[in-house]
Design a protein around this motif. Structure first.
Motif, PDB file in Angstrom:
ATOM      1  N   ARG A 100      -4.138  -5.023  -3.908  1.00 28.41           N
ATOM      2  CA  ARG A 100      -3.649  -6.183  -3.453  1.00 28.41           C
ATOM      3  C   ARG A 100      -2.081  -6.342  -2.803  1.00 28.41           C
ATOM      4  O   ARG A 100      -1.204  -5.335  -3.223  1.00 28.41           O
ATOM      5  CB  ARG A 100      -3.672  -7.251  -4.326  1.00 28.41           C
ATOM      6  N   GLN A 101      -1.876  -6.966  -1.762  1.00 32.68           N
ATOM      7  CA  GLN A 101      -0.638  -7.087  -1.051  1.00 32.68           C
ATOM      8  C   GLN A 101      -0.104  -8.517  -0.893  1.00 32.68           C
ATOM      9  O   GLN A 101      -0.714  -9.251  -0.298  1.00 32.68           O
ATOM     10  CB  GLN A 101      -0.524  -6.449  -0.045  1.00 32.68           C
ATOM     11  N   ALA A 102       0.868  -8.900  -1.499  1.00 37.86           N
ATOM     12  CA  ALA A 102       1.368 -10.499  -1.618  1.00 37.86           C
ATOM     13  C   ALA A 102       2.306 -10.341  -0.554  1.00 37.86           C
ATOM     14  O   ALA A 102       3.139  -9.488  -0.040  1.00 37.86           O
ATOM     15  CB  ALA A 102       1.927 -10.870  -2.788  1.00 37.86           C
ATOM     16  N   PRO A 103       2.623 -11.523   0.363  1.00 34.29           N
ATOM     17  CA  PRO A 103       3.588 -11.654   1.308  1.00 34.29           C
ATOM     18  C   PRO A 103       4.933 -10.940   0.900  1.00 34.29           C
ATOM     19  O   PRO A 103       5.584 -11.440  -0.085  1.00 34.29           O
ATOM     20  CB  PRO A 103       3.792 -12.944   1.747  1.00 34.29           C
ATOM     21  N   GLY A 104       5.695 -10.181   1.872  1.00 34.55           N
ATOM     22  CA  GLY A 104       6.893  -9.546   1.401  1.00 34.55           C
ATOM     23  C   GLY A 104       6.927  -8.428   0.158  1.00 34.55           C
ATOM     24  O   GLY A 104       8.153  -8.177  -0.004  1.00 34.55           O
ATOM     25  N   LYS A 105       5.712  -7.964  -0.366  1.00 30.67           N
ATOM     26  CA  LYS A 105       5.714  -7.174  -1.245  1.00 30.67           C
ATOM     27  C   LYS A 105       4.785  -5.942  -0.921  1.00 30.67           C
ATOM     28  O   LYS A 105       4.049  -6.034   0.085  1.00 30.67           O
ATOM     29  CB  LYS A 105       5.189  -7.825  -2.593  1.00 30.67           C
ATOM     30  N   GLN A 106       4.999  -4.963  -1.458  1.00 30.15           N
ATOM     31  CA  GLN A 106       4.324  -3.697  -1.381  1.00 30.15           C
ATOM     32  C   GLN A 106       2.935  -3.816  -1.954  1.00 30.15           C
ATOM     33  O   GLN A 106       2.531  -4.459  -2.942  1.00 30.15           O
ATOM     34  CB  GLN A 106       5.073  -2.411  -2.057  1.00 30.15           C
TER      35      GLN A 106
END
Length: 115
Positions: A38-44
């Motif tokens: 999973r990838q959250a906004p602004g994260k790896q």
């Protein structure tokens, strides 16, 4: 070539549940593992859960006890049951398949946890 198609994302309230599916097709002959990242906004992008060809599973600490990964070998499909969802679970969820050292990715499905 291997194709992965994810489904099941959407908007859910905190404490709710969702079930993601990922169906693999194409040149499949020796899957080593399948996983959900999973990838959250602004994260790896991060690993959420993984299942190996012999059925062993692993989870990120942040989802342990809430998410369950399972697979249907006959259908080349992997599922992610997500329970007690939290706002911090909001992310694009990607299915990954590893076969003989090669990684294949799905297009991603959005999961949003919000009231």
């Amino acid at each position: 070539q291997v194709q992965l198609v994810e489904s099941g994302g959407g908007l859910v309230q905190p404490g709710g549940s969702l079930r993601l599916s990922c169906a693999a097709s194409g040149s499949i002959f020796s899957i080593n593992s399948m996983a959900w990242y999973r990838q959250a906004p602004g994260k790896q992008r991060e690993l959420a859960a993984l299942i190996t060809s012999d059925g062993s599973t692993g989870y990120a600490d942040s989802v342990k006890g809430r998410f369950i990964i399972s697979g249907d070998n006959a259908k080349n499909t992997v599922y992610l049951q997500m329970n007690n969802l939290k706002p911090e679970d909001t992310a694009v969820y990607y299915c990954q398949l590893r076969q003989l050292g090669d990684d294949y990715w799905g297009q991603g499905t959005q999961v949003t946890v919000s009231s």
